[in-house]
Motif scaffolding. Structure first.
Motif, PDB file in Angstrom:
ATOM      1  N   LYS A 222      -9.909  -4.680  -5.505  1.00 16.81           N
ATOM      2  CA  LYS A 222      -9.027  -3.585  -5.098  1.00 16.81           C
ATOM      3  C   LYS A 222      -8.782  -3.673  -3.601  1.00 16.81           C
ATOM      4  CE  LYS A 222      -8.728  -1.588  -9.098  1.00 16.81           C
ATOM      5  NZ  LYS A 222      -7.499  -1.677  -9.841  1.00 16.81           N
ATOM      6  N   GLU A 223      -7.576  -3.394  -3.228  1.00 20.57           N
ATOM      7  CA  GLU A 223      -7.220  -3.341  -1.814  1.00 20.57           C
ATOM      8  C   GLU A 223      -6.669  -1.943  -1.550  1.00 20.57           C
ATOM      9  OE1 GLU A 223      -4.208  -6.080   0.181  1.00 20.57           O
ATOM     10  OE2 GLU A 223      -6.133  -7.044   0.575  1.00 20.57           O
ATOM     11  N   THR A 224      -7.581  -0.949  -1.572  1.00 22.25           N
ATOM     12  CA  THR A 224      -7.203   0.447  -1.415  1.00 22.25           C
ATOM     13  C   THR A 224      -8.128   1.113  -0.406  1.00 22.25           C
ATOM     14  OG1 THR A 224      -8.693   1.189  -3.161  1.00 22.25           O
ATOM     15  CG2 THR A 224      -6.453   0.622  -3.824  1.00 22.25           C
ATOM     16  N   LYS A 225      -7.669   2.239   0.115  1.00 22.66           N
ATOM     17  CA  LYS A 225      -8.508   2.997   1.041  1.00 22.66           C
ATOM     18  C   LYS A 225      -9.600   3.741   0.292  1.00 22.66           C
ATOM     19  CE  LYS A 225      -5.137   3.583   4.683  1.00 22.66           C
ATOM     20  NZ  LYS A 225      -4.406   4.508   5.524  1.00 22.66           N
ATOM     21  N   GLY A 226      -9.291   4.251  -0.874  1.00 23.32           N
ATOM     22  CA  GLY A 226     -10.262   4.980  -1.677  1.00 23.32           C
ATOM     23  C   GLY A 226     -10.210   4.506  -3.109  1.00 23.32           C
TER      24      GLY A 226
ATOM     25  N   VAL B  41     -16.889  -4.035  -8.393  1.00 21.14           N
ATOM     26  CA  VAL B  41     -15.606  -3.762  -7.752  1.00 21.14           C
ATOM     27  C   VAL B  41     -15.684  -4.302  -6.336  1.00 21.14           C
ATOM     28  CG1 VAL B  41     -13.960  -2.003  -7.004  1.00 21.14           C
ATOM     29  CG2 VAL B  41     -15.257  -1.675  -9.131  1.00 21.14           C
ATOM     30  N   ILE B  42     -14.828  -5.252  -6.032  1.00 21.70           N
ATOM     31  CA  ILE B  42     -14.736  -5.772  -4.672  1.00 21.70           C
ATOM     32  C   ILE B  42     -13.607  -5.024  -3.983  1.00 21.70           C
ATOM     33  CG2 ILE B  42     -14.179  -7.766  -3.236  1.00 21.70           C
ATOM     34  CD1 ILE B  42     -15.401  -9.533  -5.388  1.00 21.70           C
ATOM     35  N   ARG B  43     -13.955  -4.280  -2.961  1.00 26.67           N
ATOM     36  CA  ARG B  43     -12.939  -3.540  -2.217  1.00 26.67           C
ATOM     37  C   ARG B  43     -12.668  -4.263  -0.915  1.00 26.67           C
ATOM     38  NH1 ARG B  43     -13.850   2.170   0.109  1.00 26.67           N
ATOM     39  NH2 ARG B  43     -12.375   1.966   1.783  1.00 26.67           N
ATOM     40  N   ARG B  44     -11.432  -4.715  -0.786  1.00 26.68           N
ATOM     41  CA  ARG B  44     -11.004  -5.432   0.416  1.00 26.68           C
ATOM     42  C   ARG B  44     -10.452  -4.427   1.418  1.00 26.68           C
ATOM     43  NH1 ARG B  44      -9.641 -10.630   0.439  1.00 26.68           N
ATOM     44  NH2 ARG B  44      -7.641 -10.173   1.392  1.00 26.68           N
TER      45      ARG B  44
END
Length: 184
Positions: free
Chosen positions: A90-94, A137-140
């Motif tokens: 995911k490439e999200t702020k939240g 979940v990998i958060r970029r």
């Protein structure tokens, strides 16, 4: 992944849709999307390990009507080693507005479908069904983490959140996998 299970996987799945390695080898899966591209890496801790994108299976099979990748939600990447690691990027702020629960559930349905086609021995299927499953979940995003120490793992309900810098071109999950396996 034991020898018999790996042999069946290797025998029935075209090598264009997965990357495999033996114990101690580093395995690299390219992740390419419209918004980002990087290599996902891990060291195989079991006898054998494989990594693949379900989208590649769908595209190669070609039996789904619609887009090149077919319909249905699924996770971005799946690793089978000493456990099953479903990975969603995911490439999200939240994380509030994401659909990770549906994506991991869909990914597991696809994985069962693939395994049922590949593994004919009931004992091997039973072994696969008993493998622990970790939803990662990998958060970029922007991060100033020291990547030499690995990525911290944050439990989020049934998922595990791993924060990586959006400029990372290589994301090594070896320590993440080891952390999750040791926490059982």
């Amino acid at each position: 992944m034991n020898d018999a299970y790996f042999s069946a996987f290797n025998q029935f799945i075209v090598d264009e849709v997965y990357v495999a390695g033996d114990h101690g080898q580093m395995v690299t899966q390219p992740i390419q999307e419209e918004k980002y591209a990087f290599d996902l890496l891990f060291k195989v801790s079991g006898s054998h390990g494989v990594v693949f994108r379900i989208e590649d299976f769908k595209a190669k099979a070609g039996y789904l009507v619609g887009t090149k990748r077919g319909h249905g939600m699924d996770n971005d990447c799946t690793i089978i080693d000493q456990a099953i690691f479903q990975v969603e990027i995911k490439e999200t702020k939240g994380m509030g507005n994401t659909h990770t629960a549906r994506q991991f559930a869909g990914g597991m349905k696809w994985l069962r479908h693939i395994l049922n086609m590949v593994v004919t021995d009931q004992d091997d299927l039973q072994q696969a069904a008993q493998m622990p499953v970790y939803n990662v979940v990998i958060r970029r995003g922007r991060s100033s983490l020291d990547r030499s120490k690995g990525y911290p793992v944050h439990p989020r309900g049934r998922n595990f959140l791993v924060m990586v810098d959006k400029n990372d071109r290589r994301v090594n999950l070896t320590k993440v996998k080891a952390h999750l396996l040791s926490s059982e």
